[in-house]
Design a protein around this motif. Structure first.
Motif, PDB file in Angstrom:
ATOM      1  N   ASN A  32      17.442 -22.387  -2.667  1.00  0.00           N
ATOM      2  CA  ASN A  32      18.484 -21.642  -3.375  1.00  0.00           C
ATOM      3  C   ASN A  32      18.759 -22.263  -4.742  1.00  0.00           C
ATOM      4  OD1 ASN A  32      20.493 -19.744  -3.840  1.00  0.00           O
ATOM      5  ND2 ASN A  32      22.047 -20.959  -2.788  1.00  0.00           N
ATOM      6  N   ALA A  33      18.825 -23.579  -4.794  1.00  0.00           N
ATOM      7  CA  ALA A  33      19.057 -24.255  -6.077  1.00  0.00           C
ATOM      8  C   ALA A  33      17.879 -24.036  -7.021  1.00  0.00           C
ATOM      9  CB  ALA A  33      19.279 -25.751  -5.844  1.00  0.00           C
ATOM     10  N   ALA A  34      16.667 -24.025  -6.482  1.00  0.00           N
ATOM     11  CA  ALA A  34      15.486 -23.805  -7.319  1.00  0.00           C
ATOM     12  C   ALA A  34      15.478 -22.389  -7.891  1.00  0.00           C
ATOM     13  CB  ALA A  34      14.220 -24.052  -6.514  1.00  0.00           C
ATOM     14  N   LYS A  35      15.890 -21.415  -7.095  1.00  0.00           N
ATOM     15  CA  LYS A  35      15.940 -20.032  -7.582  1.00  0.00           C
ATOM     16  C   LYS A  35      16.985 -19.864  -8.681  1.00  0.00           C
ATOM     17  CE  LYS A  35      14.355 -17.847  -3.348  1.00  0.00           C
ATOM     18  NZ  LYS A  35      14.735 -17.033  -2.195  1.00  0.00           N
ATOM     19  N   LYS A  36      18.089 -20.573  -8.560  1.00  0.00           N
ATOM     20  CA  LYS A  36      19.136 -20.491  -9.585  1.00  0.00           C
ATOM     21  C   LYS A  36      18.670 -21.084 -10.906  1.00  0.00           C
ATOM     22  CE  LYS A  36      23.174 -20.418  -6.616  1.00  0.00           C
ATOM     23  NZ  LYS A  36      24.402 -21.111  -6.214  1.00  0.00           N
ATOM     24  N   ARG A  37      17.758 -22.036 -10.851  1.00  0.00           N
ATOM     25  CA  ARG A  37      17.261 -22.656 -12.086  1.00  0.00           C
ATOM     26  C   ARG A  37      16.222 -21.803 -12.785  1.00  0.00           C
ATOM     27  NH1 ARG A  37      16.923 -28.962 -12.128  1.00  0.00           N
ATOM     28  NH2 ARG A  37      16.600 -28.338 -14.279  1.00  0.00           N
ATOM     29  N   THR A  44       9.660 -26.644  -7.588  1.00  0.00           N
ATOM     30  CA  THR A  44      10.447 -26.912  -6.388  1.00  0.00           C
ATOM     31  C   THR A  44      10.390 -25.731  -5.437  1.00  0.00           C
ATOM     32  OG1 THR A  44      11.933 -28.328  -7.663  1.00  0.00           O
ATOM     33  CG2 THR A  44      12.731 -27.529  -5.539  1.00  0.00           C
ATOM     34  N   ALA A  45      10.492 -24.524  -5.964  1.00  0.00           N
ATOM     35  CA  ALA A  45      10.432 -23.333  -5.117  1.00  0.00           C
ATOM     36  C   ALA A  45       9.071 -23.224  -4.426  1.00  0.00           C
ATOM     37  CB  ALA A  45      10.711 -22.092  -5.946  1.00  0.00           C
ATOM     38  N   ASP A  46       7.999 -23.553  -5.126  1.00  0.00           N
ATOM     39  CA  ASP A  46       6.668 -23.530  -4.513  1.00  0.00           C
ATOM     40  C   ASP A  46       6.570 -24.547  -3.386  1.00  0.00           C
ATOM     41  OD1 ASP A  46       5.881 -21.545  -6.252  1.00  0.00           O
ATOM     42  OD2 ASP A  46       4.857 -22.925  -7.634  1.00  0.00           O
TER      43      ASP A  46
END
Length: 106
Positions: A32-37, A44-46
């Motif tokens: 969730n934090a990676a998507k917000k960035r 990080t999302a990967d």
């Protein structure tokens, strides 16, 4: 004596399930934090997306172990204890690996 072993096996399997679900929750928060960035959180999302199978598998095995401890048989309780406890140990190692990868020092 079999009832006491069953209770101990259930507690160990329950702790293993909680640890495995903690790993799933940590990945959810990290994703969730990676998507917000946005684009800067792509790496990080990967990584998080690649770890979902590991976290879900450990949680599933821990749940199976907990379900097996409900049997009235000591050998089945032992299998449940080994599955639940083993999945918890594996999930703890995976969680520590993920946390150390993304730990930031102040």
């Amino acid at each position: 004596m079999g009832a006491v072993f069953g209770i101990v096996a259930a507690v160990i399997a329950l702790v293993g399930l909680v640890v495995a679900l903690g790993h799933v929750g940590y990945l959810a928060l990290l994703g969730n934090a990676a998507k917000k960035r946005g684009l800067s959180g792509g790496t990080t999302a990967d990584y998080v997306n690649s770890r979902w199978k590991v976290a879900g598998g450990a949680a599933g095995v821990a749940l199976l172990g907990l379900l097996l401890t409900g049997a009235e048989s000591v050998p089945v309780d032992l299998v449940g204890l080994l599955l639940g406890g083993g999945a918890g140990v594996y999930a703890k190692q995976a969680l520590d690996s993920t946390r150390s990868r993304f730990r930031t020092l102040p």
